[in-house]
Scaffold this active site. Structure first.
Site, PDB file in Angstrom:
ATOM      1  N   ASP A  97      68.384  55.421  55.861  1.00 25.86           N
ATOM      2  CA  ASP A  97      68.564  56.756  55.298  1.00 25.86           C
ATOM      3  C   ASP A  97      67.226  57.317  54.840  1.00 25.86           C
ATOM      4  O   ASP A  97      66.620  56.809  53.895  1.00 25.86           O
ATOM      5  CB  ASP A  97      69.543  56.700  54.130  1.00 25.86           C
ATOM      6  CG  ASP A  97      69.783  58.082  53.535  1.00 25.86           C
ATOM      7  OD1 ASP A  97      69.622  59.080  54.266  1.00 25.86           O
ATOM      8  OD2 ASP A  97      70.124  58.168  52.345  1.00 25.86           O
ATOM      9  N   ASP A 293      67.258  64.663  58.371  1.00 24.57           N
ATOM     10  CA  ASP A 293      67.820  63.602  57.529  1.00 24.57           C
ATOM     11  C   ASP A 293      68.664  62.644  58.355  1.00 24.57           C
ATOM     12  O   ASP A 293      69.686  63.025  58.922  1.00 24.57           O
ATOM     13  CB  ASP A 293      68.670  64.213  56.415  1.00 24.57           C
ATOM     14  CG  ASP A 293      69.298  63.135  55.532  1.00 24.57           C
ATOM     15  OD1 ASP A 293      68.619  62.143  55.233  1.00 24.57           O
ATOM     16  OD2 ASP A 293      70.482  63.282  55.168  1.00 24.57           O
TER      17      ASP A 293
END
Length: 625
Positions: A97, A293
């Site tokens: 992440d 992202d």
């Protein structure tokens, strides 16, 4: 996690280096809710560390850590990598992440953690584990003994635990030796973090607790990392912690850490089928700008961008039909009639170009903005949605499938290179098994190493295998498992890419609140055996948790496996068909020869027996009495 907004309420409660002002919570608001398998992980604001940008180095001067990516973006909602923690190493599957900083795994002391695909981390089994002691630079537990962290989300998901330091190992392909680093040892998790299959999170964002920042701060790697997500129907991929030499045709865009704490890009235009959308470039610079992202599954555009993009796509689609989406809870835009072959989608759907401020452009193929319709074969849906009223442009993992993305933080830019991520090392002309490099000078090597031996699920030599047997521990009770026995076999066969008739469930045994099962896998009906490579692949998929089970079946642990090689047969056994045919041919030839002889003899007898009426008869000499 669902495609829903995860509003970040968390404030990072520990900074290893004192900051002059507290961190601030920021929100990104993808508006869709529901239970779809997708992920939107929180993005955390941490002030950038300017000291890191004083270090300029060549990618070849430092080692890097090459690591595999697993799972599938749209099936699981995320990609995971494998990280080993402790001495001896304990393996974990962590969601990669770029919007988070802390790396954390469930601790054995956690009584409120879900059942994930690997056992919890056991600090008492690691000789190098050390919790961070309470000090002025961190928030402490109630007893003022240890540093702690706490994350909370608006939808009641949370993670909290102790901050600790231990040896982190990066796997067989890593040039980087195992290193000590700070991570979170979870004592409590709720919501989606509790129910997900993955063990935890690997934070790659900007912040002092990020794995990347910690390795850079120690001078062990370049201030860069790369991710390469597999394409539609493939999954998996690769990642690199540290620098690599960029391909000559890699497309770059600036990423300003001052403009936004997230990994942003300088997007100026979007073209559909070569035609620019009639938009003011400032629309891509609203709020947090255009953010890349990895923790978000889909892409989310500001309202005017989404409307213009949707209209432009639909204008190009004349030969296919618009249909309803797979889930009535979502207003998905879907189309049927494009066929099932992903490589043929570009014949139906247009190419989309993203144009950056420096004039370079990234071309997106249909797999970068579509996902498969789960109920209609040959149908696809737009994987780009309106971002509510939020002017932020949020680009999730779907945008960069089969794309190497280089986060060159040292030079404040991000690079994109279209490639087949399942063959990344070969395409970069990098050996799949690099030589080990020495640890950084002036540092003692860590007391343990990553597993560099051949994995224990790799079969030696070249074998012909007629049966593979696996023992698995499922974290579901036997009464709950029993109604789903057939479903279990189908899930396993589907993930292995074989026919369900090849998977045979042999035995089921209750094991407390879990169930122990034994299953056998056989070659396809047209084959007598598996090749060595195929058997290796099947066992590895179980051992590395590539096999995905439904939520009702929980997660599993491979506790044992066995193979039954094909018996070595003599030449006569291997060629029994030839022998049989030879015997049959001999019999046929023999019978044919006998038949021909019999017919010839019969004809001769018939000729000798026939005499004309007036034929002369030879005189007979009388014999003396």
């Amino acid at each position: 996690m669902a495609r829903a907004l995860l509003i970040e309420l968390f404030t990072l409660t520990i900074l290893l280096i004192i900051q002059s002002s507290p961190s601030t919570s920021l929100l990104l608001r993808p508006p869709h809710g529901g239970s779809r398998q997708s992920m939107l992980l929180p993005l955390f604001l941490s002030p950038p560390n300017p000291r890191r940008h004083l270090q300029r180095s060549d990618p070849q001067t430092h080692p890097n850590a090459r690591m595999g990516l697993y799972d599938d973006l749209l099936r699981n909602g995320y990609y995971t990598t494998r990280l080993w923690i402790g001495t001896p190493p304990q393996m974990f599957a962590l969601i990669v992440d770029t919007g988070s900083t802390v790396t954390y795994v469930p601790c054995s002391t956690c009584e409120q953690c879900g059942r994930h695909q690997d056992p919890k981390f056991e600090p008492e089994l690691s000789s190098t584990y050390q919790p961070l002691q309470c000090n002025l630079d961190c928030n402490c537990d109630s007893e003022k003994v240890h540093c702690v962290y706490d994350r909370q989300y608006a939808e009641m998901s949370s993670s909290s635990g102790v901050l600790a330091e231990d040896v982190l190992s990066f796997g067989n392909l890593s040039e980087l030796q195992p290193q000590r680093a700070v991570f979170g040892c979870e004592n409590q998790e709720t919501g989606d973090l509790y129910s997900q299959r993955a063990d935890g999170i690997m934070g790659l964002g900007r912040g002092d607790l990020s794995i990347v920042d910690q390795l850079v701060e120690k001078g062990l790697i370049n201030d860069s990392f790369s991710l390469c997500y597999g394409g539609m129907d493939i999954g998996g991929g690769a990642m690199v912690l540290g620098g690599i030499s960029p391909p000559i045709d890699m497309v770059f865009t600036q990423s300003d850490p001052v403009r936004s704490p997230y990994y942003n890009i300088d997007l100026k235009e979007i073209h559909v089928a070569g035609k620019p959308l009639m938009l003011n470039p400032i629309v891509f610079d609203g709020r947090h700008g255009t953010v890349l992202d990895s923790g978000t599954t889909y892409a989310y555009f500001p309202e005017p961008v989404f409307i213009a993009f949707k209209d432009a796509i639909m204008k190009e689609l004349n030969s296919i039909q618009k249909i309803q989406g797979p889930d009535p809870n979502f207003n998905d835009i879907c189309f049927s009639g494009a066929g099932s072959d992903v490589s043929e989608l570009s014949k139906t759907f247009p190419v989309v170009d993203m144009v950056f401020g420096n004039g370079q452009k990234l071309s997106l193929s249909p797999e970068n903005y579509l996902f498969r319709h789960s109920k209609v074969r040959g149908a696809y849906c737009l994987g780009i949605f309106q971002n509510g009223k939020d002017p932020t442009t949020l680009l999730g993992g779907i945008i960069v499938r089969n794309t190497l993305v280089m986060y060159d933080r040292e030079h404040s830019k991000i690079g994109f290179w279209k490639t087949n991520c399942s063959e990344l090392w070969e395409r970069l002309q990098i050996s799949g098994a690099p030589p080990q490099m020495p640890a950084a000078p002036d540092r003692e090597p860590p007391p343990t190493t990553a597993p560099t031996q051949v994995p224990d699920h790799v079969l030696p030599g070249e074998l012909q295998i007629k049966q593979i047997t696996c023992d698995m521990l499922l974290n579901v009770s036997y009464p709950n498992l029993k109604p789903h026995i057939t479903e279990l076999a189908e899930f396993i066969a589907n993930d292995l890419g074989i026919n369900s008739s090849q998977v045979r469930l042999m035995n089921f045994t209750p094991n407390g609140n879990d169930s122990l099962i034994r299953l056998a896998i056989f070659p396809a009906g047209s084959s007598d055996y598996f090749s060595n490579a195929t058997a290796n692949s099947i066992i590895a998929q179980f051992a590395e948790h590539h096999v995905q089970l439904s939520g009702t079946l929980g997660s599993y642990q491979l506790v044992g496996w066995n193979i039954e090689p094909l018996e070595k047969r003599t030449w006569w056994q291997q060629n029994y068909l030839v022998e049989f045919l030879a015997v049959v041919a001999t019999i046929i030839i023999g019978l044919s020869a006998f038949g021909m002889w019999f017919i010839w003899r019969h004809r001769q007898q018939m000729l000798n027996a026939y005499k004309p009426v007036n034929a002369a008869v030879p005189e007979q000499e009388l014999q003396p009495i």
